[in-house]
Enzyme design. Structure first.
Site, PDB file in Angstrom:
ATOM      1  N   ASP A   1       0.833  -1.201   0.000  1.00 53.91           N
ATOM      2  CA  ASP A   1       0.000   0.000   0.000  1.00 53.91           C
ATOM      3  C   ASP A   1       0.869   1.253   0.000  1.00 53.91           C
ATOM      4  OD1 ASP A   1       0.736  -0.760   2.667  1.00 53.91           O
ATOM      5  OD2 ASP A   1      -0.688   0.705   3.460  1.00 53.91           O
TER       6      ASP A   1
ATOM      7  N   GLU B   1       0.163  -1.002   5.981  1.00 51.02           N
ATOM      8  CA  GLU B   1       1.227  -0.328   6.736  1.00 51.02           C
ATOM      9  C   GLU B   1       1.007   1.172   6.797  1.00 51.02           C
ATOM     10  OE1 GLU B   1       5.022   1.478   7.859  1.00 51.02           O
ATOM     11  OE2 GLU B   1       3.872   1.810   6.015  1.00 51.02           O
TER      12      GLU B   1
END
Length: 377
Positions: A69, A134
């Site tokens: 991400d 994250e």
């Protein structure tokens, strides 16, 4: 399967995986790793896609850890090139995630392929722990994967996190630990009223100011050989209705500690309560534990990382614990040694994020040498 790290990085960057979206990145990684002998195991928790891929079933277990991400690109009009259309310009690869951390993921994949092809009967096991959470609330990502691994007694020996650790040159700095992070959400209660009649109200801003000033000037500790002193910072503060003639009913303050191993979250909380109570404030407070401090001060992983960086770049790396947090904080409590090594971090989370093309090649070489040092006789 390609061994061109730039080609793979471009493939990943082209996928708009704004947290918690993965946009097919992990499927692509799994398809790359499976022919190398990896057992590919998707782990999906709520809105988060995770990947656990492992080659081998014996110890020691070396794990590449990272995330697919990325943060939102921001104002697209400020980008020199489209954020999710990777471009090479003057020796730099541009695109959201180039440095944080799709370039590292590409280097991990290429390094692993090269290593496995040269050492098919290596010792121990190699794994990838990849999340799409994250950059988000870090709830359903690495913590849930670690929880699953711990429940089935899969223990990571060494974890290399691909966060962009370098400052000026690739490998000049690695992170061998991180400070703890503790957030407080404080509400000071007052009595709303007219500013012309303060005796009929109780201004929470005035009441809180001395306590906040005391919190801001305290020396919480002096740090140690590995960690800088603990810091206290107010991140957000709000009171009032917006009208100039109204004393507010409450003051809301968000603050954060980045703390060393000289203190604990519990000791910090106790001291905060003591100061607030000493100032006779009427308050509510809640706490968010973002992560405990961890440290890999010596051992095979740090030694292998130092040696690999020197052999590839000629640099004597500087292990540091400064900066923000990473998912390493969820892996370290299992007993694993944890190191962060990745590209230069000058453009991460900015518009026009980019990474030096040559650095990704060097990074893949560093990763491959680390594998050789740890998993070969």
């Amino acid at each position: 399967m390609s061994t061109n790290v730039i080609e793979i990085a471009k493939d990943l960057i082209a996928r708009p995986s704004v947290t918690p979206e993965d946009a097919g990145c992990q499927q692509m990684m799994g398809e790359y790793l499976a022919p190398l002998g990896f057992n590919v195991e998707p782990m999906i928790f709520a809105d988060t896609t995770n990947l656990w891929a492992r080659r081998g079933d014996s110890g020691p277990l070396f794990c590449f850890a990272g995330h697919t991400d990325v943060v939102p690109p921001g104002d697209l009009a400020q980008w020199h090139t489209p954020a999710f259309e990777p471009r090479e310009i003057d020796g730099y690869l541009h695109g959201r995630g180039a440095a944080d951390m799709k370039g590292s993921l590409a280097a991990m994949m290429v390094a692993t392929r090269r290593f496995v092809e040269r050492h098919p009967d290596h010792q121990g096991s190699i794994a990838f722990l990849i999340t799409s959470d994250e950059e988000g609330p870090f709830i359903n990502g690495t913590p849930k994967v670690i929880e699953t691994l711990e429940a089935r007694h899969e223990k990571i020996t060494w974890a290399l996190v691909g966060e962009p650790s370098s400052t000026h040159l690739l490998g000049d700095i690695v992170k061998n630990g991180r400070r703890g992070s503790l957030t407080g959400n404080l509400t000071i209660k007052g009595v709303q009223g007219h500013v012309a009649y303060p005796h009929l109200a109780d201004n929470p801003v005035h009441q809180a100011a001395p306590a906040l000033a005391e919190l801001a000037r305290i020396c919480w500790d002096k740090g140690n050989a590995f960690f800088p002193p603990t810091s206290f910072q107010i991140a957000n503060i709000h009171a009032g209705t917006g009208a100039p003639n109204v004393i507010p009913a409450a003051l809301e303050v968000m603050f954060n500690f980045r703390y060393s191993t000289e203190v604990t979250a519990e000791s910090l909380i106790e001291r905060v309560f003591g100061i607030l109570d000493a100032h006779a404030l009427d308050y509510d407070i809640s706490w968010v534990y973002n992560g405990m401090p961890f440290l890999t001060d010596n051992g095979p992983l740090l030694q292998a990382t130092r040696e690999a960086i020197f052999e590839v770049t000629g640099l004597h790396t500087d292990p540091q614990t400064t900066g923000g947090t990473s998912d390493g904080r969820f892996i370290a409590p299992t007993g694993a040694q944890v190191i962060e090594l990745g590209p230069v971090n000058a453009t991460i989370h900015k518009v026009n994020e980019c990474v030096k093309v040559a650095d990704l090649e060097l990074l893949a070489s560093c990763y491959e040498k680390i594998l050789e040092k740890l998993l070969c006789n």
